[in-house]
Scaffold this motif. Structure first.
Motif, PDB file in Angstrom:
ATOM      1  N   LEU A 299       9.843 -16.354  -0.616  1.00 36.39           N
ATOM      2  CA  LEU A 299       9.496 -15.506  -1.770  1.00 36.39           C
ATOM      3  C   LEU A 299       8.002 -15.601  -2.091  1.00 36.39           C
ATOM      4  CD1 LEU A 299      12.547 -16.225  -4.076  1.00 36.39           C
ATOM      5  CD2 LEU A 299      12.195 -14.319  -2.506  1.00 36.39           C
ATOM      6  N   VAL A 300       7.170 -15.376  -1.124  1.00 37.14           N
ATOM      7  CA  VAL A 300       5.716 -15.426  -1.322  1.00 37.14           C
ATOM      8  C   VAL A 300       5.111 -14.090  -0.927  1.00 37.14           C
ATOM      9  CG1 VAL A 300       5.496 -17.918  -1.054  1.00 37.14           C
ATOM     10  CG2 VAL A 300       5.428 -16.457   0.966  1.00 37.14           C
ATOM     11  N   GLU A 301       3.874 -13.898  -1.379  1.00 37.18           N
ATOM     12  CA  GLU A 301       3.190 -12.625  -1.185  1.00 37.18           C
ATOM     13  C   GLU A 301       3.192 -12.173   0.274  1.00 37.18           C
ATOM     14  OE1 GLU A 301       2.294 -10.878  -3.698  1.00 37.18           O
ATOM     15  OE2 GLU A 301       1.392  -9.290  -2.505  1.00 37.18           O
TER      16      GLU A 301
ATOM     17  N   SER B 144       1.609 -17.531  -4.817  1.00 37.77           N
ATOM     18  CA  SER B 144       2.407 -16.332  -5.084  1.00 37.77           C
ATOM     19  C   SER B 144       3.884 -16.616  -5.293  1.00 37.77           C
ATOM     20  CB  SER B 144       2.233 -15.331  -3.937  1.00 37.77           C
ATOM     21  OG  SER B 144       2.753 -15.856  -2.728  1.00 37.77           O
ATOM     22  N   HIS B 145       4.316 -17.865  -5.128  1.00 38.09           N
ATOM     23  CA  HIS B 145       5.742 -18.132  -5.298  1.00 38.09           C
ATOM     24  C   HIS B 145       6.148 -17.888  -6.755  1.00 38.09           C
ATOM     25  CE1 HIS B 145       9.615 -20.118  -5.162  1.00 38.09           C
ATOM     26  NE2 HIS B 145       9.543 -20.004  -3.861  1.00 38.09           N
ATOM     27  N   PRO B 146       7.375 -17.349  -6.972  1.00 35.99           N
ATOM     28  CA  PRO B 146       7.770 -17.029  -8.354  1.00 35.99           C
ATOM     29  C   PRO B 146       7.581 -18.181  -9.342  1.00 35.99           C
ATOM     30  CG  PRO B 146       9.349 -16.079  -6.845  1.00 35.99           C
ATOM     31  CD  PRO B 146       8.376 -16.867  -6.006  1.00 35.99           C
ATOM     32  N   ARG B 147       7.917 -19.409  -8.957  1.00 38.01           N
ATOM     33  CA  ARG B 147       7.818 -20.483  -9.956  1.00 38.01           C
ATOM     34  C   ARG B 147       6.368 -20.787 -10.306  1.00 38.01           C
ATOM     35  NH1 ARG B 147      10.866 -22.956  -5.848  1.00 38.01           N
ATOM     36  NH2 ARG B 147       9.622 -24.162  -4.365  1.00 38.01           N
TER      37      ARG B 147
ATOM     38  N   GLU C 139       0.824  -1.214   0.000  1.00 34.94           N
ATOM     39  CA  GLU C 139       0.000   0.000   0.000  1.00 34.94           C
ATOM     40  C   GLU C 139       0.854   1.258   0.000  1.00 34.94           C
ATOM     41  OE1 GLU C 139      -0.416  -2.651   1.739  1.00 34.94           O
ATOM     42  OE2 GLU C 139      -2.527  -3.139   2.085  1.00 34.94           O
TER      43      GLU C 139
ATOM     44  N   ILE D 233      11.893  -6.469  -6.151  1.00 35.07           N
ATOM     45  CA  ILE D 233      13.120  -7.158  -6.556  1.00 35.07           C
ATOM     46  C   ILE D 233      14.349  -6.312  -6.221  1.00 35.07           C
ATOM     47  CG2 ILE D 233      14.400  -7.926  -8.588  1.00 35.07           C
ATOM     48  CD1 ILE D 233      11.533  -8.731  -9.664  1.00 35.07           C
TER      49      ILE D 233
ATOM     50  N   MET E  54      14.999  -6.600  -2.604  1.00 34.47           N
ATOM     51  CA  MET E  54      15.660  -7.855  -2.226  1.00 34.47           C
ATOM     52  C   MET E  54      17.152  -7.800  -2.480  1.00 34.47           C
ATOM     53  SD  MET E  54      13.129 -10.826  -3.377  1.00 34.47           S
ATOM     54  CE  MET E  54      14.564 -11.852  -3.337  1.00 34.47           C
TER      55      MET E  54
ATOM     56  N   ARG F 228      11.284 -10.431 -14.272  1.00 38.85           N
ATOM     57  CA  ARG F 228      11.563 -10.146 -12.856  1.00 38.85           C
ATOM     58  C   ARG F 228      11.478 -11.416 -12.022  1.00 38.85           C
ATOM     59  NH1 ARG F 228       7.255  -5.411 -13.484  1.00 38.85           N
ATOM     60  NH2 ARG F 228       8.591  -4.005 -14.674  1.00 38.85           N
ATOM     61  N   LEU F 229      10.428 -12.196 -12.294  1.00 36.79           N
ATOM     62  CA  LEU F 229      10.251 -13.433 -11.522  1.00 36.79           C
ATOM     63  C   LEU F 229      11.399 -14.403 -11.778  1.00 36.79           C
ATOM     64  CD1 LEU F 229       6.423 -13.825 -12.153  1.00 36.79           C
ATOM     65  CD2 LEU F 229       7.487 -13.455  -9.914  1.00 36.79           C
TER      66      LEU F 229
ATOM     67  N   MET G 208       8.436  -4.598  -9.276  1.00 29.92           N
ATOM     68  CA  MET G 208       9.805  -4.292  -9.717  1.00 29.92           C
ATOM     69  C   MET G 208      10.634  -3.815  -8.529  1.00 29.92           C
ATOM     70  SD  MET G 208      11.650  -4.381 -12.458  1.00 29.92           S
ATOM     71  CE  MET G 208      13.311  -4.611 -11.844  1.00 29.92           C
TER      72      MET G 208
ATOM     73  N   LEU H 111      14.281 -13.900  -9.619  1.00 29.61           N
ATOM     74  CA  LEU H 111      14.096 -14.341  -8.229  1.00 29.61           C
ATOM     75  C   LEU H 111      14.316 -15.839  -8.054  1.00 29.61           C
ATOM     76  CD1 LEU H 111      10.885 -12.342  -7.221  1.00 29.61           C
ATOM     77  CD2 LEU H 111      13.257 -11.871  -6.601  1.00 29.61           C
TER      78      LEU H 111
ATOM     79  N   ARG I  83      -5.220  -7.390  -3.871  1.00 29.96           N
ATOM     80  CA  ARG I  83      -4.035  -8.099  -4.349  1.00 29.96           C
ATOM     81  C   ARG I  83      -4.081  -9.591  -4.012  1.00 29.96           C
ATOM     82  NH1 ARG I  83       1.080  -6.198  -5.827  1.00 29.96           N
ATOM     83  NH2 ARG I  83       2.524  -7.928  -5.883  1.00 29.96           N
ATOM     84  N   ASP I  84      -4.557  -9.927  -2.805  1.00 34.86           N
ATOM     85  CA  ASP I  84      -4.653 -11.341  -2.401  1.00 34.86           C
ATOM     86  C   ASP I  84      -5.594 -12.105  -3.339  1.00 34.86           C
ATOM     87  OD1 ASP I  84      -3.092 -10.613  -0.305  1.00 34.86           O
ATOM     88  OD2 ASP I  84      -4.709 -10.609   1.185  1.00 34.86           O
TER      89      ASP I  84
ATOM     90  N   VAL J 280      -3.882 -12.458  -6.846  1.00 30.45           N
ATOM     91  CA  VAL J 280      -2.777 -13.420  -6.900  1.00 30.45           C
ATOM     92  C   VAL J 280      -3.286 -14.853  -6.794  1.00 30.45           C
ATOM     93  CG1 VAL J 280      -0.756 -14.276  -5.626  1.00 30.45           C
ATOM     94  CG2 VAL J 280      -1.006 -11.823  -6.082  1.00 30.45           C
TER      95      VAL J 280
ATOM     96  N   ARG K 233      -7.234  -5.126   0.075  1.00 31.97           N
ATOM     97  CA  ARG K 233      -6.531  -6.402  -0.074  1.00 31.97           C
ATOM     98  C   ARG K 233      -6.897  -7.118  -1.373  1.00 31.97           C
ATOM     99  NH1 ARG K 233      -4.755  -8.237   5.082  1.00 31.97           N
ATOM    100  NH2 ARG K 233      -4.077 -10.128   4.049  1.00 31.97           N
TER     101      ARG K 233
ATOM    102  N   ASP L 216      -0.749 -20.624  -0.909  1.00 34.08           N
ATOM    103  CA  ASP L 216      -1.117 -19.622  -1.905  1.00 34.08           C
ATOM    104  C   ASP L 216      -0.315 -19.866  -3.187  1.00 34.08           C
ATOM    105  OD1 ASP L 216       1.374 -18.489  -1.657  1.00 34.08           O
ATOM    106  OD2 ASP L 216       0.659 -16.520  -1.042  1.00 34.08           O
TER     107      ASP L 216
ATOM    108  N   ARG M 225       4.005  -8.382   2.667  1.00 33.77           N
ATOM    109  CA  ARG M 225       2.820  -7.653   3.111  1.00 33.77           C
ATOM    110  C   ARG M 225       3.195  -6.529   4.089  1.00 33.77           C
ATOM    111  NH1 ARG M 225      -2.005  -9.331   2.887  1.00 33.77           N
ATOM    112  NH2 ARG M 225      -1.646 -11.558   3.158  1.00 33.77           N
TER     113      ARG M 225
ATOM    114  N   ARG N 219      13.876 -23.662 -10.441  1.00 35.23           N
ATOM    115  CA  ARG N 219      13.080 -24.811 -10.008  1.00 35.23           C
ATOM    116  C   ARG N 219      11.663 -24.666 -10.571  1.00 35.23           C
ATOM    117  NH1 ARG N 219      14.983 -25.151  -3.774  1.00 35.23           N
ATOM    118  NH2 ARG N 219      15.294 -22.947  -4.093  1.00 35.23           N
TER     119      ARG N 219
END
Lengths: 87, 397
Positions: A57-59, B317-320, A29, A38, A41, B386-387, A35, B390, B231-232, B235, B229, B315, A63, B395
């Motif tokens: 590496l999850v949402e 949301s993991h990059p892979r 927010e 990343i 990180m 981008r992903l 972008m 990461l 975004r949740d 995703v 929220r 969830d 948060r 994998r």
């Protein structure tokens, strides 16, 4: 959360407007887009010398500031983690 | 979402008669809908009795459809009309959004109406000036005493003129940035719905996706999920189901095109003209089929990943996982379009290019041209780059 962490994080939150960073500070927010996440990180990796663990590496990690810090802790070298716990 | 049984024993098998009936109506109306660029209301009416409620859980009066059921039905519809398949898939995605994220009161009000076929949901996520970004919104929900004021313009709303209700993204009340987005449900009767322009596109003409302005007031409990929220939901539900549903619609479209092409090529009734021994023709048919099998394998694999994730409560949301979902969308949009283009080359001017050919390749190609633009592949590649950064160990999901 130690000062190096919040200093690294602050430039990535353009809508924070000088407020203090707490564990509950929401990141998405306050302007952390994908972008910038990343870039953040990479910045944290430079600051602490360790990458975020793959499973973090999850949402949920991105948060809040507190979630990100918790995710980073296991990756920190012993001394940094101990210094933080003492602080 | 629950894990769905295998295709042959799934709900699509049980609902085979209903699906066949809707497809027959869709096939009958497709030429006129395409010509007039009008949403086929007769097809929507045929979808209402059983299929609009496909994804409603049994506890709310639906058949409890899963991801595989959604794919099976969308594939079948895509074979006759891509616009219908897209509208169905997007409605079903909205339904799962309600199932997975709405509060008890809203779910209890809404899901039985959907199960009864009385609620066709349209999605309102586009907005001028944000370049198609799903996760941001500029028009702000205004919080008034006990209710929320909606005032929203959207340049593209598929099926918006016929929708009985809308799921709308808006900037949250008192948001600090455009990234603080809320999703709200508004029934048509709660809104003033004003068409703001025509719909005259190259393809997808029957989707009736013209611009709308929506204004009105809704009670606070019609926020889906928590304020800010969205975004949740994007995703974990909207993004995955959009990519799966769209890919199924595109694969269905290209599959129908291949079926009709093969039917024409095999037709002996008028003294078969095609030289089925032509190595060039055989190679082109092989290439088209290969593209579709590739997309189908990827679609089913990705659906399985989504079902497994839902079952385990994890969830997506993991990059892979995000990479696989995005790759499916990009691959399906490119390969289905290419397959139909191959077929046009294979059969030539008469059956490939003329609008009245029974192959229907001309409309399929126009419709499929939208696939790469619908949530643009260029943008998805930027996300995927981008992903990829990461996941240096590369994998797979």
């Amino acid at each position: 959360m130690d000062a190096r962490f919040t200093e690294t994080l602050r430039p990535f939150l353009p809508f924070l407007e000088g407020d203090p960073i707490t564990a509950d500070t929401p990141l998405r927010e306050l302007g952390l887009d994908s972008m910038q996440a990343i870039e953040l990180m990479f910045a944290l990796e430079d600051t602490f010398g360790a990458p975020l663990p793959d499973e973090a590496l999850v949402e949920e990690t991105f948060r809040t500031a507190g979630n990100l810090w918790e995710a980073l802790l296991p990756a920190l070298p012993e001394t940094a983690a101990h210094a933080t716990e003492a602080a | 979402m629950t894990a769905a049984p295998a295709t042959d024993t799934g709900l699509a098998h049980e609902l085979a008669d209903e699906i066949a009936e809707v497809c027959a109506v869709a096939e009958k109306h497709a030429p006129h809908s395409d010509e007039s660029a009008e949403f086929p209301v007769a097809v929507l009416d045929a979808l209402r009795p059983r299929l609009l409620g496909l994804m409603v859980p049994t506890g709310h009066g639906g058949p409890g459809g899963g991801v595989d059921d959604l794919i099976d039905v969308t594939l079948a519809l895509g074979r006759v009309d891509m616009s219908v398949a897209m509208a169905f898939a997007m409605h079903s995605q909205q339904v799962v959004g309600i199932v997975d994220h709405a509060g008890r009161r809203l779910a209890d009000e809404l899901l039985p109406r959907i199960a009864d076929g009385r609620m066709y949901l349209a999605s309102v996520t586009t907005e001028e000036g944000k370049g198609g970004h799903l996760l941001s919104a500029q028009a702000e929900l205004a919080a008034e005493t006990g209710r929320l004021a909606v005032d929203r313009f959207a340049p593209v709303v598929t099926g918006g003129q016929q929708a009985d209700g809308f799921l709308i993204t808006m900037r949250s009340p008192d948001a600090r940035s455009d990234d603080e987005v809320s999703l709200v449900f508004a029934a048509r009767e709660q809104l003033e719905v004003t068409p703001c322009g025509g719909w005259n596109p190259m393809g997808m003409r029957a989707s009736g996706s013209g611009p709308l302005r929506l204004t009105g007031h809704i009670p606070e409990h019609q926020v889906v999920g928590e304020h800010g929220r969205f975004r949740d939901i994007a995703v974990n539900t909207f993004g995955p189901l959009a990519h799966l549903g769209w890919s199924a619609a595109w694969l269905g479209t290209a599959s129908g095109a291949l079926t009709r092409t093969l039917t024409v090529l095999r037709d002996r009734s008028k003294g078969r003209k095609a030289d089925l021994g032509s190595e060039l023709l055989l190679t082109r048919l092989s290439t088209a089929r290969q593209r579709l099998d590739t997309v189908h394998a990827m679609l089913r694999y990705t659906a399985d990943m989504v079902s497994r994730s839902a079952d385990s409560g994890a969830d997506l949301s993991h990059p892979r996982q995000q990479l696989l979902l995005n790759s499916l969308k990009i691959t399906a949009s490119e390969q289905c379009h290419r397959a139909v283009d191959d077929l046009i080359t294979a059969v030539g001017m008469r059956h490939g290019y003329l609008r009245d050919s029974p192959t229907g390749l001309e409309r399929a190609l126009r419709d499929l041209r939208s696939a790469a633009l619908n949530y643009g592949n260029d943008r998805l590649h930027l996300s995927d780059g981008r992903l990829a950064l990461l996941d240096p160990e590369v994998r797979y999901a």
